[in-house]
Write an enzyme that holds these catalytic residues in place. Structure first.
Site, PDB file in Angstrom:
ATOM      1  CB  SER A  44     216.709 -70.256  37.702  1.00  0.00           C
ATOM      2  OG  SER A  44     216.098 -69.268  38.491  1.00  0.00           O
TER       3      SER A  44
HETATM    4  N1  SAM Z   1     213.035 -70.529  42.463  1.00  0.00           N
HETATM    5  C1  SAM Z   1     212.102 -70.494  41.376  1.00  0.00           C
HETATM    6  C2  SAM Z   1     211.976 -71.834  40.675  1.00  0.00           C
HETATM    7  O1  SAM Z   1     212.665 -72.779  41.041  1.00  0.00           O
HETATM    8  O2  SAM Z   1     211.139 -71.924  39.763  1.00  0.00           O
HETATM    9  C3  SAM Z   1     212.377 -69.409  40.378  1.00  0.00           C
HETATM   10  C4  SAM Z   1     212.062 -68.099  40.956  1.00  0.00           C
HETATM   11  S1  SAM Z   1     211.720 -66.803  39.812  1.00  0.00           S
HETATM   12  C5  SAM Z   1     213.261 -66.535  39.046  1.00  0.00           C
HETATM   13  C6  SAM Z   1     211.570 -65.492  41.024  1.00  0.00           C
HETATM   14  C7  SAM Z   1     210.321 -65.570  41.872  1.00  0.00           C
HETATM   15  O3  SAM Z   1     210.442 -64.651  42.942  1.00  0.00           O
HETATM   16  C8  SAM Z   1     209.051 -65.184  41.116  1.00  0.00           C
HETATM   17  O4  SAM Z   1     208.124 -66.221  41.175  1.00  0.00           O
HETATM   18  C9  SAM Z   1     208.570 -63.943  41.852  1.00  0.00           C
HETATM   19  O5  SAM Z   1     207.171 -63.805  41.898  1.00  0.00           O
HETATM   20  C10 SAM Z   1     209.160 -64.164  43.231  1.00  0.00           C
HETATM   21  N2  SAM Z   1     209.290 -62.971  44.067  1.00  0.00           N
HETATM   22  C11 SAM Z   1     209.669 -61.715  43.727  1.00  0.00           C
HETATM   23  N3  SAM Z   1     209.663 -60.924  44.800  1.00  0.00           N
HETATM   24  C12 SAM Z   1     209.277 -61.680  45.864  1.00  0.00           C
HETATM   25  C13 SAM Z   1     209.091 -61.431  47.264  1.00  0.00           C
HETATM   26  N4  SAM Z   1     209.288 -60.239  47.819  1.00  0.00           N
HETATM   27  N5  SAM Z   1     208.701 -62.466  48.044  1.00  0.00           N
HETATM   28  C14 SAM Z   1     208.481 -63.698  47.529  1.00  0.00           C
HETATM   29  N6  SAM Z   1     208.636 -63.985  46.217  1.00  0.00           N
HETATM   30  C15 SAM Z   1     209.034 -62.997  45.401  1.00  0.00           C
END
Ligand code: SAM
Length: 203
Positions: A52
């Site tokens: 993000s």
């Molecule tokens: N917090 C992260 C960082 O600092 O880099 C950015 C996160 S990215 C915007 C969103 C993440 O959520 C992705 O890696 C995606 O695979 C994960 N995601 C989506 N659905 C999910 C779920 N049900 N459980 C765990 N992770 C999930």
């Protein structure tokens, strides 16, 4: 980054600003994006996912109003950057990522940087991580159609949960606070996240 992107937009919490000064963002960004690590935008990290924008990471962290003793759950480890920022402030961070390759990469980087207060799990974060609940704060870094009931259940009394709620194209950052058996909400404005996919998210 701290001065031009965070302080100028109203981020004030010294614990949050300090954490941003300490965590080397370039370590969490793929090599080919290295030059843009401190840019004012999200960046791709592979598997169609993103790290993000720094301001959004700061806004969400500040919204949790951390003091230092908390146990925090993050859903969506991605690169591991948000987990590292929170780990600079609190005692324990639990973070869940559904894509194994991202979780493994994040684990390696966080180990290289010697974080000892972060636990990572591969799985569907919409169900939370019951074993270590309740959490003083929960941060969901992917977009949900509604707040997952399991996460509300795993939030401690007086705890705060921040999550982007909306459709697949745009969302609002909503803060839920568990106060005297009720949920109080506050809106922190518009945002755009990749989808939260899982049993209590997007199918
Ligand atoms: N917090 C992260 C960082 O600092 O880099 C950015 C996160 S990215 C915007 C969103 C993440 O959520 C992705 O890696 C995606 O695979 C994960 N995601 C989506 N659905 C999910 C779920 N049900 N459980 C765990 N992770 C999930």
């Amino acid at each position: 980054m701290v001065k031009e992107q965070l302080i100028s937009r109203g981020v004030k919490d010294p614990l949050v600003l300090n954490a941003f000064r300490k965590v080397p963002r370039e370590k969490f960004v793929p090599l080919e994006q290295g030059d843009e690590s401190y840019g004012d935008f999200p960046l791709p990290i592979g598997e169609e996912q993103t790290i993000s924008q720094p301001y959004i990471v700061a806004l969400m962290t500040e919204a949790l109003r951390l003091k230092g003793e908390e146990k925090i759950l993050e859903i969506g480890t991605g690169s591991g950057y948000q987990a590292a920022i929170i780990a600079e402030i609190v005692k324990e961070v639990y973070t869940i990522e559904r894509i194994a390759i991202l979780a493994q990469r994040a684990k390696k980087i966080l180990k290289e940087l010697s974080y000892q207060n972060i636990k990572i799990k591969i799985g569907d974060g919409t169900k939370g991580w019951k074993e270590f609940s309740p959490y003083d704060g929960i941060i969901v870094t992917a977009a949900a159609p509604r707040v997952p009931e399991s996460l509300i259940k795993q939030l401690a009394k007086g705890g705060r949960l921040i999550i982007p709620i909306g459709d697949l194209y745009s969302q609002e950052l909503i803060l839920y606070e568990k106060k005297r058996g009720r949920l109080i909400t506050a809106n922190f404005g518009g945002c755009r996240f990749v989808p939260l996919k899982g049993e209590e998210g997007w199918k």
